[in-house]
Design a protein around this motif. Structure first.
Motif, short mmCIF file in Angstrom:
data_model
loop_
_atom_site.label_atom_id
_atom_site.label_comp_id
_atom_site.label_asym_id
_atom_site.label_seq_id
_atom_site.Cartn_x
_atom_site.Cartn_y
_atom_site.Cartn_z
N ARG A 126 0.85 -1.19 0.00
CA ARG A 126 0.00 0.00 0.00
C ARG A 126 0.89 1.24 0.00
NH1 ARG A 126 -5.23 -1.22 2.22
NH2 ARG A 126 -5.41 0.92 2.96
N TYR A 150 1.20 5.14 1.44
CA TYR A 150 0.75 6.11 2.45
C TYR A 150 1.43 7.44 2.16
CZ TYR A 150 -1.15 2.13 5.00
OH TYR A 150 -1.87 1.01 5.35
N GLN A 186 -3.73 14.23 -0.29
CA GLN A 186 -5.10 13.72 -0.48
C GLN A 186 -5.43 13.60 -1.96
OE1 GLN A 186 -6.03 16.29 3.43
NE2 GLN A 186 -7.69 16.25 1.96
N ALA A 245 -3.69 10.44 -3.27
CA ALA A 245 -4.34 9.23 -2.76
C ALA A 245 -5.65 8.98 -3.50
CB ALA A 245 -4.60 9.36 -1.25
N ALA A 297 -4.28 3.21 -1.34
CA ALA A 297 -3.49 4.40 -0.99
C ALA A 297 -4.25 5.18 0.07
CB ALA A 297 -3.24 5.27 -2.21
N GLU A 298 -3.52 5.81 0.97
CA GLU A 298 -4.16 6.56 2.06
C GLU A 298 -3.34 7.81 2.37
OE1 GLU A 298 -5.16 6.08 6.83
OE2 GLU A 298 -4.91 4.27 5.60
N ALA A 299 -4.04 8.92 2.50
CA ALA A 299 -3.40 10.15 2.96
C ALA A 299 -3.47 10.19 4.48
CB ALA A 299 -4.09 11.37 2.37
#
Length: 436
Positions: free
Chosen positions: A288, A290, A302, A305, A321-323
């Motif tokens: 993933r 980040y 953001q 992501a 994907a993550e902010a």
């Protein structure tokens, strides 16, 4: 940067048929006095104090501006009787506090010149007076001069300038000592253009000129006044108020220059290619991404992501994907309990695993919470990428892949970061989903 003296004491006889109840510099342009527009322009160029020589209907000027305009102090030199442009200048110079070079402006003319470039030339040439010059666009209207290849004025033409000849634009940088060693205020009528300048030139004073391509308008001429708004707000290509188009052009040119510099950097291009390959391998192995940043860079995190999870340019399955900037409860809890410096470090420790990738945005390369996040990645054996600017800062030493945007401003750096982000997402899409 410098002081400016504005000559605003004339009678304005040529304009009275159009504007008769205020002094010429107060003639309205788009609901605001011409003089205010002129001062706005010079304040943007760095003028930090004005001395205004006033006479005819001076109350209108004093009442409108008072002792300061938009935070910039103003003093007045009051002409009790008409004493000409030279007399007004000599009177105004008594209000200056030092012997530093100052700008002399006419209150009824506007000339879009580069003030900093004029001052730089003046200082470099040790000039007595530096003139703003332009190429005459009308015959027999403007005072003409000749200058040599270095810009030194060699002759004042006996007649008016012909079309295409250098003409005096009525903006000057003046070394006060050049004036005061020969002239003192005596209350008599004297012309700056017809008396003071010729006498100083004949005595060997160093006169230099800087040619400008900017627009010139003299509102004392009724036909110029009629088109003053369009000329003034163009400001060398600005068709809107407040210099918006000129600023946009400047920023676009800076952005283009930064991107061209990035494109020419073989080193940065290669680092980006390796970083992109690492992200591709991460996704192929089920990892993933980040992402984190501060302020505008938090929004960039953001943004990126969202494009991984949704799509950039092709329909495809989502990518994880993550902010780390979006959960206000987590951010405030960590910030309250451990300090803002740890808001990304704690999330990396709690969420990320070997095989994931951390991507940090920091225009300075010095954002402490990003640096601590990179340190956490080192401890955990997690691959890290950073998009930064300037010289890379401390982030350059802590990240596995550091891509440095070469812009000279935060805005230019952030614009390159978005190009990097889109290129990264596009590369992953192309590789992971090619042919699907």
């Amino acid at each position: 940067m410098a002081n400016a003296v504005i000559l605003a004491g004339g009678l304005g006889t040529r304009l009275r048929q159009v504007v008769s109840d205020v002094p010429k510099p107060m003639a309205p342009i788009d609901g605001k006095p011409f003089l205010a527009h002129q001062m706005d322009n010079w304040m943007r160029s760095g003028i930090d104090r004005f001395v205004i020589s006033v006479g005819y209907l001076r109350g209108a000027i004093e009442e409108y501006f008072g002792d300061s305009y938009r935070g910039v102090p103003i003093r007045y030199a009051i002409e009790e009787a008409p004493i000409g442009t030279g007399g007004g200048l000599l009177l105004a110079m008594e209000q200056l506090d030092d012997d530093e070079p100052f700008f002399l402006l006419n209150g009824d003319t506007y000339f879009d010149v580069d003030a900093r470039e004029m001052m730089a030339l003046h200082n470099a040439k040790a000039a007595g007076i530096t003139f703003a010059l332009f190429r005459a666009t009308e015959p027999e209207r403007f005072g003409g001069v000749n200058a040599d290849a270095e810009g030194r004025i060699t002759q004042f033409l006996s007649g008016k300038a012909l079309i295409g000849q250098l003409a005096n634009g009525g903006v000057y940088v003046i070394d006060p000592k050049t004036i005061t060693k020969k002239f003192r205020p005596e209350g008599r009528r004297i012309s700056f253009e017809d008396d003071i300048l010729p006498e100083l030139f004949a005595s060997g004073a160093r006169f230099f000129g800087l040619e400008s391509k900017g627009r010139f308008v003299d509102i004392g001429v009724p036909k110029d006044y009629a088109i003053a708004r369009s000329i003034m707000f163009q400001q060398s290509g600005d068709s809107g108020m407040y210099g918006a188009e000129k600023l946009l052009k400047k920023n676009l040119e800076a952005s283009i220059a930064a991107k061209q510099k990035m494109l020419a950097s073989r080193e940065q291009m290669e680092v980006f290619a390796r970083a992109a390959a690492a992200v591709v391998d991460c996704y192929k192995a089920g990892g993933r991404l980040y992402i984190a940043g501060n302020g505008g860079s938090a929004a960039d995190a953001q943004h990126l992501a969202a494009e991984f999870v949704s799509k950039l340019a092709r329909d495809r399955a989502p990518l994880a994907a993550e902010a780390l900037t979006v959960d206000s409860s987590i951010l405030t809890a960590i910030g309250n309990d451990y300090g803002f410096d740890k808001v990304f470090e704690r999330q990396i420790e709690g969420k990320m695993r070997v095989g994931d990738i951390f991507l940090g945005f920091t225009t300075s390369g010095q954002s402490v919470n990003i640096l601590k996040g990179l340190e956490a990645c080192k401890r955990l054996g997690i691959t890290s990428i950073v998009f930064c600017g300037n010289d890379g800062g401390m982030a350059k030493e802590k990240a596995d892949y550091c891509i440095i945007a070469p812009g000279e401003t935060t805005g230019a750096i952030q614009e390159i970061h978005i190009v990097l982000a889109h290129s990264l997402c596009g590369c992953v899409e192309n590789v992971i989903f090619e042919g699907r």
